[in-house]
Design a protein around this motif. Structure first.
Motif, PDB file in Angstrom:
ATOM      1  N   ALA A   1       0.831  -1.199   0.000  1.00 15.17           N
ATOM      2  CA  ALA A   1       0.000   0.000   0.000  1.00 15.17           C
ATOM      3  C   ALA A   1       0.868   1.252   0.000  1.00 15.17           C
ATOM      4  CB  ALA A   1      -0.926  -0.004   1.217  1.00 15.17           C
ATOM      5  N   ALA A   2       1.966   1.206   0.772  1.00 18.36           N
ATOM      6  CA  ALA A   2       2.865   2.356   0.826  1.00 18.36           C
ATOM      7  C   ALA A   2       3.534   2.596  -0.519  1.00 18.36           C
ATOM      8  CB  ALA A   2       3.926   2.133   1.910  1.00 18.36           C
ATOM      9  N   TRP A   3       3.966   1.521  -1.170  1.00 17.54           N
ATOM     10  CA  TRP A   3       4.665   1.677  -2.451  1.00 17.54           C
ATOM     11  C   TRP A   3       3.725   2.158  -3.552  1.00 17.54           C
ATOM     12  CZ3 TRP A   3       9.627   2.109  -3.112  1.00 17.54           C
ATOM     13  CH2 TRP A   3      10.146   2.081  -4.414  1.00 17.54           C
ATOM     14  N   ALA A   4       2.520   1.591  -3.596  1.00 18.44           N
ATOM     15  CA  ALA A   4       1.543   2.039  -4.593  1.00 18.44           C
ATOM     16  C   ALA A   4       1.202   3.505  -4.378  1.00 18.44           C
ATOM     17  CB  ALA A   4       0.283   1.182  -4.516  1.00 18.44           C
ATOM     18  N   SER A   5       1.065   3.915  -3.122  1.00 14.54           N
ATOM     19  CA  SER A   5       0.754   5.307  -2.810  1.00 14.54           C
ATOM     20  C   SER A   5       1.925   6.217  -3.172  1.00 14.54           C
ATOM     21  CB  SER A   5       0.431   5.455  -1.323  1.00 14.54           C
ATOM     22  OG  SER A   5      -0.722   4.695  -0.986  1.00 14.54           O
ATOM     23  N   PHE A   6       3.143   5.737  -2.946  1.00 20.16           N
ATOM     24  CA  PHE A   6       4.321   6.527  -3.314  1.00 20.16           C
ATOM     25  C   PHE A   6       4.364   6.763  -4.821  1.00 20.16           C
ATOM     26  CE2 PHE A   6       8.768   6.477  -4.803  1.00 20.16           C
ATOM     27  CZ  PHE A   6       9.209   7.664  -4.227  1.00 20.16           C
ATOM     28  N   SER A   7       4.105   5.718  -5.602  1.00 19.10           N
ATOM     29  CA  SER A   7       4.090   5.856  -7.061  1.00 19.10           C
ATOM     30  C   SER A   7       3.008   6.834  -7.493  1.00 19.10           C
ATOM     31  CB  SER A   7       3.850   4.493  -7.713  1.00 19.10           C
ATOM     32  OG  SER A   7       4.856   3.558  -7.348  1.00 19.10           O
ATOM     33  N   TRP A   8       1.847   6.721  -6.869  1.00 18.76           N
ATOM     34  CA  TRP A   8       0.722   7.597  -7.173  1.00 18.76           C
ATOM     35  C   TRP A   8       1.059   9.046  -6.822  1.00 18.76           C
ATOM     36  CZ3 TRP A   8      -4.877   6.038  -5.331  1.00 18.76           C
ATOM     37  CH2 TRP A   8      -5.819   6.823  -6.008  1.00 18.76           C
ATOM     38  N   LEU A   9       1.729   9.232  -5.681  1.00 20.23           N
ATOM     39  CA  LEU A   9       2.093  10.571  -5.242  1.00 20.23           C
ATOM     40  C   LEU A   9       3.092  11.213  -6.198  1.00 20.23           C
ATOM     41  CD1 LEU A   9       1.980  12.812  -3.125  1.00 20.23           C
ATOM     42  CD2 LEU A   9       3.785  11.614  -1.857  1.00 20.23           C
ATOM     43  N   VAL A  10       4.062  10.435  -6.668  1.00 12.15           N
ATOM     44  CA  VAL A  10       5.043  10.964  -7.613  1.00 12.15           C
ATOM     45  C   VAL A  10       4.352  11.462  -8.878  1.00 12.15           C
ATOM     46  CG1 VAL A  10       6.969  10.368  -9.124  1.00 12.15           C
ATOM     47  CG2 VAL A  10       6.970   9.590  -6.746  1.00 12.15           C
ATOM     48  N   VAL A  11       3.427  10.649  -9.413  1.00 13.99           N
ATOM     49  CA  VAL A  11       2.696  11.046 -10.612  1.00 13.99           C
ATOM     50  C   VAL A  11       1.862  12.293 -10.344  1.00 13.99           C
ATOM     51  CG1 VAL A  11       0.856  10.366 -12.195  1.00 13.99           C
ATOM     52  CG2 VAL A  11       2.655   8.740 -11.610  1.00 13.99           C
ATOM     53  N   HIS A  12       1.208  12.326  -9.192  1.00 10.19           N
ATOM     54  CA  HIS A  12       0.371  13.480  -8.841  1.00 10.19           C
ATOM     55  C   HIS A  12       1.209  14.754  -8.777  1.00 10.19           C
ATOM     56  CE1 HIS A  12      -3.137  15.462  -7.031  1.00 10.19           C
ATOM     57  NE2 HIS A  12      -2.275  16.058  -6.216  1.00 10.19           N
ATOM     58  N   MET A  13       2.386  14.672  -8.181  1.00  8.09           N
ATOM     59  CA  MET A  13       3.240  15.848  -8.068  1.00  8.09           C
ATOM     60  C   MET A  13       3.728  16.308  -9.435  1.00  8.09           C
ATOM     61  SD  MET A  13       5.454  15.325  -4.572  1.00  8.09           S
ATOM     62  CE  MET A  13       6.322  13.891  -5.192  1.00  8.09           C
ATOM     63  N   LEU A  14       4.060  15.345 -10.298  1.00 12.79           N
ATOM     64  CA  LEU A  14       4.503  15.703 -11.645  1.00 12.79           C
ATOM     65  C   LEU A  14       3.382  16.370 -12.425  1.00 12.79           C
ATOM     66  CD1 LEU A  14       6.602  12.550 -12.627  1.00 12.79           C
ATOM     67  CD2 LEU A  14       7.449  14.837 -12.065  1.00 12.79           C
ATOM     68  N   GLN A  15       2.155  15.887 -12.252  1.00 17.61           N
ATOM     69  CA  GLN A  15       1.012  16.509 -12.910  1.00 17.61           C
ATOM     70  C   GLN A  15       0.879  17.966 -12.492  1.00 17.61           C
ATOM     71  OE1 GLN A  15      -2.280  14.203 -11.612  1.00 17.61           O
ATOM     72  NE2 GLN A  15      -1.885  12.488 -12.967  1.00 17.61           N
ATOM     73  N   ARG A  16       0.915  18.192 -11.189  1.00 22.46           N
ATOM     74  CA  ARG A  16       0.722  19.541 -10.672  1.00 22.46           C
ATOM     75  C   ARG A  16       1.880  20.451 -11.067  1.00 22.46           C
ATOM     76  NH1 ARG A  16      -3.127  20.129  -6.712  1.00 22.46           N
ATOM     77  NH2 ARG A  16      -2.621  22.331  -7.011  1.00 22.46           N
ATOM     78  N   HIS A  17       3.082  19.917 -11.036  1.00 23.78           N
ATOM     79  CA  HIS A  17       4.255  20.733 -11.374  1.00 23.78           C
ATOM     80  C   HIS A  17       4.243  21.154 -12.843  1.00 23.78           C
ATOM     81  CE1 HIS A  17       8.296  22.292 -11.306  1.00 23.78           C
ATOM     82  NE2 HIS A  17       8.670  21.467 -12.257  1.00 23.78           N
ATOM     83  N   ASN A  18       3.789  20.244 -13.700  1.00 21.22           N
ATOM     84  CA  ASN A  18       3.775  20.531 -15.136  1.00 21.22           C
ATOM     85  C   ASN A  18       2.472  21.182 -15.598  1.00 21.22           C
ATOM     86  OD1 ASN A  18       6.337  19.405 -15.510  1.00 21.22           O
ATOM     87  ND2 ASN A  18       5.478  17.346 -15.690  1.00 21.22           N
TER      88      ASN A  18
END
Length: 251
Positions: free
Chosen positions: A221-238
């Motif tokens: 659950a932690a790893w899936a959430s980490f991957s999801w968080l990375v994508v979310h941050m990249l979306q917002r940053h770009n």
């Protein structure tokens, strides 16, 4: 106007999410799951390494066996066959087949970001599981005969961890297309239930201690959430739209 650095953007998202509970709460939620998952894994691993969880493991393990005859699993004969079929859902062959099919679909529909997300999230999760098994090298349960073939160490459960990562990753993709909370909750619930069923089947088949499975769920659950968080941050940053799956390099 100077663009804000990534670190400052992340802090703003977290603060906004805590203050007003709007769309910025996503990174807060994911960060919370990551923190709890990693903490739970470390606690379980520590208890396992010190041997303090052995009694609880044995108690829970034997609850799935006929009292007085641990060689027999509880329930009718068809339940064992069902457990074998359920546990196959979390096996590497089926996970890899599903991963290839989903990634292939995204590639032919030019959703390259989604394909990369799935491959990296699930692939890295599987690699992490294998590395931790090598590191801890915990023997498999020795109280009963195994009802399924195993080739690796016991801790953490690869089936529980990789299934959790894979199905939560797929759930993250699906809910990006959904508008209602009820639909999103349904998808997440199904993903969690699949992971739970696979994990329980590993204990039922006698190939994992309950703590192996619990650790796999937590870290998955932690790893899936980490991957999801990375994508979310990249979306917002770009400045990408919420439905990033619809975006291809040509658009």
């Amino acid at each position: 106007m100077t663009e804000k650095p990534v670190s400052q953007r992340i802090r703003e998202w977290l603060v906004l999410g805590l203050k007003n509970g709007n769309a910025n709460r996503m990174p807060v939620l994911l960060l919370g799951i990551i923190t709890l998952g990693v903490y739970a894994f470390i606690q379980i691993a520590d208890e396992m390494a010190e041997g303090e969880i052995r009694n609880l493991d044995e108690t829970l393990f034997l609850m799935m066996r006929v009292p007085g005859d641990p060689s027999r699993s509880i329930g009718p004969e068809w339940l064992q066959e069902t457990a074998l079929e359920v546990t196959a859902v979390g096996g590497y062959p089926l996970i890899m087949l599903t991963l290839a099919a989903v990634s292939g679909f995204f590639i032919v529909t030019k959703r390259y970001g989604a394909a990369l997300y799935v491959v990296l999230s699930v692939g890295s999760g599987a690699l992490l599981s294998y590395t931790l098994k090598k590191f801890y090298a915990r023997p498999r349960p020795d109280l009963v005969d195994h009802l399924d073939t195993v080739h690796t160490a016991s801790f953490p459960s690869g089936h529980a961890m990789v299934t959790t990562v894979a199905y939560l990753t797929l759930a993250a993709i699906v809910i990006s297309y959904l508008e209602t909370r009820r639909a999103r909750a349904y998808v997440i619930t199904v993903a969690v239930l699949v992971a739970v069923m696979v994990g329980v089947s590993r204990v039922y088949l006698g190939v994992h201690w309950p703590s192996d499975v619990a650790a796999g769920w937590a870290l998955g659950a932690a790893w899936a959430s980490f991957s999801w968080l990375v994508v979310h941050m990249l979306q917002r940053h770009n400045g990408r739209p919420a439905r990033w799956l619809d975006q291809s390099p040509q658009n």
